[in-house]
Design a protein around this motif. Structure first.
Motif, short mmCIF file in Angstrom:
data_model
loop_
_atom_site.label_atom_id
_atom_site.label_comp_id
_atom_site.label_asym_id
_atom_site.label_seq_id
_atom_site.Cartn_x
_atom_site.Cartn_y
_atom_site.Cartn_z
N ALA A 370 0.83 -1.21 0.00
CA ALA A 370 0.00 0.00 0.00
C ALA A 370 0.86 1.25 0.00
N GLU A 371 0.27 2.32 -0.56
CA GLU A 371 0.84 3.65 -0.46
C GLU A 371 -0.16 4.51 0.29
N VAL A 372 0.20 4.88 1.51
CA VAL A 372 -0.68 5.67 2.38
C VAL A 372 -0.12 7.09 2.44
N GLY A 373 -0.97 8.06 2.13
CA GLY A 373 -0.52 9.44 2.13
C GLY A 373 -0.38 10.03 3.52
N SER A 374 -0.30 11.34 3.60
CA SER A 374 -0.13 12.05 4.87
C SER A 374 -1.48 12.27 5.55
N ASP A 375 -1.44 12.31 6.89
CA ASP A 375 -2.61 12.64 7.71
C ASP A 375 -3.81 11.74 7.39
N VAL A 376 -3.54 10.47 7.17
CA VAL A 376 -4.58 9.48 6.94
C VAL A 376 -4.91 8.79 8.26
N ASN A 377 -6.19 8.54 8.49
CA ASN A 377 -6.60 7.76 9.67
C ASN A 377 -7.21 6.44 9.19
N ILE A 378 -6.59 5.35 9.61
CA ILE A 378 -7.09 4.02 9.25
C ILE A 378 -7.73 3.40 10.48
N GLY A 379 -9.02 3.16 10.42
CA GLY A 379 -9.76 2.71 11.58
C GLY A 379 -9.49 1.26 11.95
N CYS A 380 -9.90 0.90 13.15
CA CYS A 380 -9.68 -0.42 13.72
C CYS A 380 -10.24 -1.52 12.82
N GLY A 381 -9.45 -2.56 12.61
CA GLY A 381 -9.91 -3.72 11.86
C GLY A 381 -9.90 -3.56 10.36
N SER A 382 -9.28 -2.53 9.83
CA SER A 382 -9.26 -2.31 8.39
C SER A 382 -8.16 -3.12 7.72
N ILE A 383 -8.42 -3.52 6.47
CA ILE A 383 -7.51 -4.40 5.76
C ILE A 383 -7.36 -3.92 4.32
N THR A 384 -6.12 -3.92 3.83
CA THR A 384 -5.91 -3.81 2.39
C THR A 384 -5.87 -5.24 1.85
N VAL A 385 -6.82 -5.57 1.01
CA VAL A 385 -6.95 -6.93 0.49
C VAL A 385 -6.06 -7.01 -0.75
N ASN A 386 -4.82 -7.45 -0.55
CA ASN A 386 -3.79 -7.29 -1.58
C ASN A 386 -3.53 -8.54 -2.41
N TYR A 387 -4.15 -9.67 -2.10
CA TYR A 387 -3.74 -10.93 -2.71
C TYR A 387 -4.97 -11.68 -3.20
N ASP A 388 -4.93 -12.08 -4.49
CA ASP A 388 -6.06 -12.83 -5.05
C ASP A 388 -5.80 -14.32 -5.15
N GLY A 389 -4.75 -14.76 -4.52
CA GLY A 389 -4.37 -16.17 -4.58
C GLY A 389 -3.22 -16.44 -5.52
N LYS A 390 -2.99 -15.51 -6.45
CA LYS A 390 -1.87 -15.65 -7.39
C LYS A 390 -0.98 -14.42 -7.42
N ASN A 391 -1.58 -13.24 -7.37
CA ASN A 391 -0.83 -12.00 -7.52
C ASN A 391 -1.14 -11.02 -6.40
N LYS A 392 -0.17 -10.13 -6.16
CA LYS A 392 -0.34 -9.05 -5.19
C LYS A 392 -0.68 -7.76 -5.93
N PHE A 393 -1.56 -6.94 -5.32
CA PHE A 393 -1.99 -5.69 -5.94
C PHE A 393 -1.84 -4.54 -4.97
N LEU A 394 -1.74 -3.33 -5.53
CA LEU A 394 -1.45 -2.13 -4.75
C LEU A 394 -2.72 -1.38 -4.37
N THR A 395 -2.76 -0.94 -3.12
CA THR A 395 -3.79 -0.02 -2.64
C THR A 395 -3.17 1.36 -2.45
N LYS A 396 -3.81 2.38 -3.01
CA LYS A 396 -3.35 3.76 -2.83
C LYS A 396 -4.37 4.52 -2.00
N ILE A 397 -3.91 5.11 -0.91
CA ILE A 397 -4.75 5.94 -0.07
C ILE A 397 -4.11 7.33 -0.04
#
Length: 457
Positions: A370-397
């Motif tokens: 993941a790429e998380v920017g400045s002054d971001v608040n990520i709440g309790c229990g949050s997940i970046t779902v990055n894997y589909d079983g074969k490949n990894k993917f990017l989350t941009k916040i």
């Protein structure tokens, strides 16, 4: 000053270690024994270093790289035979040669420098590094004449009653006139019970030729420890760890409980940082000033800025900025880049992610790829779902985003600047900047349904 050379003996198998790992590659405070020795020798003004290799030769070469030359001892036929393998590199060259064992990780460059100095000042052909020990049983004794020169080295089994009372011992480290050394090696015999060629025999050969043989006595017996089994390995680790911790403390680092703090050889720590008990600092870790690390934290090859706190957490191969607050019980996995003023709270796992300045993931989240920017608040229990079983993917916040509790961000996905994600959402599409995204099913209340369930019992 005459040319200096060094021969490091690292060919023995080390059967008493009872290990698949070649003896001199066993680590002491995170660094293989032979690497400690080579690093100390490399501090001296040596023209050439030749490491004698045998068992595990390729692995030793892979560890040491091009810092030295190598000579192969195909059969281990004694220490004199080992030194003779350096003949192609060193024979006939004027100068002084240091011979040191690769399983003596505690030896210091300062001591070897003093050995060189003693050798040159006394115009000796050989100089032995010695030490005094309370119980010298089993060691070769140093017999000196009235002038203080070495008369002979006598093995315990061959010593007279008077000689056995001598408590000055041979440590197995020497300086030799290089030309005299290789001439004398030609005359070393293997006429002994083991049928091997022993380097101390060179001393006797030189004495018989009327040459000066002297000794330099170290005041630090610990330096002479040769590691032949796991017991000695643990002792070397204890001594080295105490040395490292003392240096850190004298440089302005507070170590609350040195006996229960483990800092490896290449770690650097800034002044006024406090290391709490149970902490392990490993690899090429660099920690800034005014930090608090621990208790019970493991930091491996990380760069940490000033004023950062890491409590009861693990961080590997990552960059962590200044005034960051991590833990307790956080896990920073490799290739993460955490900028200044970030908070990574309890039970948060970060993997291969960038965290911008001032961002927060306070508890119970997984942020990976993941790429998380400045002054971001990520709440309790949050997940970046990055894997589909074969490949990894990017989350941009992007900057100033608010991620509500228990949100799933299914990558690849981008959350635009200033956006809000409602709690409990599963986001599968990009969210525009300043938008509120709600991705959850509508709530349905079925009144009196519990009573119906109870009737079925």
């Amino acid at each position: 000053m005459s040319n200096r050379y060094a021969v490091i003996l690292a060919a023995g198998q080390g059967t008493r270690m009872k290990s698949k790992l070649y003896k001199v590659l066993h680590p002491v405070c995170g660094k293989p024994m032979v690497q400690h020795v080579v690093d100390q020798v490399n501090k001296l003004d040596t023209k050439e270093i030749v490491t004698i290799i045998g068992h595990g030769a390729e692995k030793v070469k892979a560890q040491l790289g091009n810092i030295c030359h190598y000579a192969l001892q195909e059969q281990q036929l004694g220490t004199a035979h080992a030194v003779m393998q350096a003949k192609e590199k060193l024979e006939g060259k004027a100068g002084v040669t240091l011979v040191v064992c690769g399983d003596t990780p505690l030896i210091k460059a300062e001591t070897m420098e003093a050995l060189f100095k003693q050798h040159v000042e006394t115009n000796a052909k050989a100089t032995v590094l010695t030490a005094r020990i309370e119980n010298p049983a089993g060691y070769g004794r140093i017999v000196r004449n009235e002038a203080g020169f070495v008369e002979k080295i006598v093995e315990h089994k061959d010593a007279s009653e008077a000689e056995r009372k001598i408590n000055e011992i041979n440590t197995g480290t020497y300086c030799f006139d290089n030309i005299a050394l290789f001439e004398a090696l030609k005359n070393v015999s293997n006429n002994n019970v083991q049928g091997e060629y022993y380097l101390p025999d060179v001393i006797e050969i030189l004495k018989n030729q009327g040459e000066i043989v002297t000794a330099y006595q170290t005041n630090d017996l610990d330096e002479t420890l040769g590691v032949n089994d796991r017991v000695a390995l643990a002792e070397a680790e204890r001594i080295m760890r105490a040395r490292i911790n003392e240096v850190q403390m004298r440089n302005g680092v507070t170590i609350v409980d040195p006996q229960n703090t483990y800092i490896e050889a290449d770690v650097k720590i800034g002044a006024d940082t406090t290391i709490l008990p149970g902490t392990m600092l490993k690899g090429n870790t660099t920690i800034g000033a005014d930090c608090t690390i621990g208790p019970h934290s493991e930091i491996v090859s990380c760069q940490i800025g000033d004023g950062t706190v890491v409590r009861q957490s693990v961080a590997h191969n990552s960059s962590i900025g200044s005034k960051v607050n991590i833990g307790p019980f956080a896990h920073i996995r490799p290739e993460s880049n955490i900028n200044d003023d970030v908070k990574i709270g309890n039970f948060v796992e970060i993997k291969k992610a960038v965290f911008g300045k001032g961002s927060k993931a306070s508890h119970l989240s997984y942020i990976g790829d993941a790429e998380v920017g400045s002054d971001v608040n990520i709440g309790c229990g949050s997940i970046t779902v990055n894997y589909d079983g074969k490949n990894k993917f990017l989350t941009k916040i992007e900057d100033e985003v608010f991620i509500g509790c228990n949100s799933n961000l299914v990558a690849p996905v981008t959350i635009g600047k200033g956006a809000y994600v409602a709690a409990g959402s599963t986001i599968t599409k990009d969210v525009p900047g300043n938008a509120l995204s709600i991705a959850r099913s509508h709530q349905v209340n079925k009144e009196n349904y519990v009573d119906k369930l109870n009737l079925k019992k």
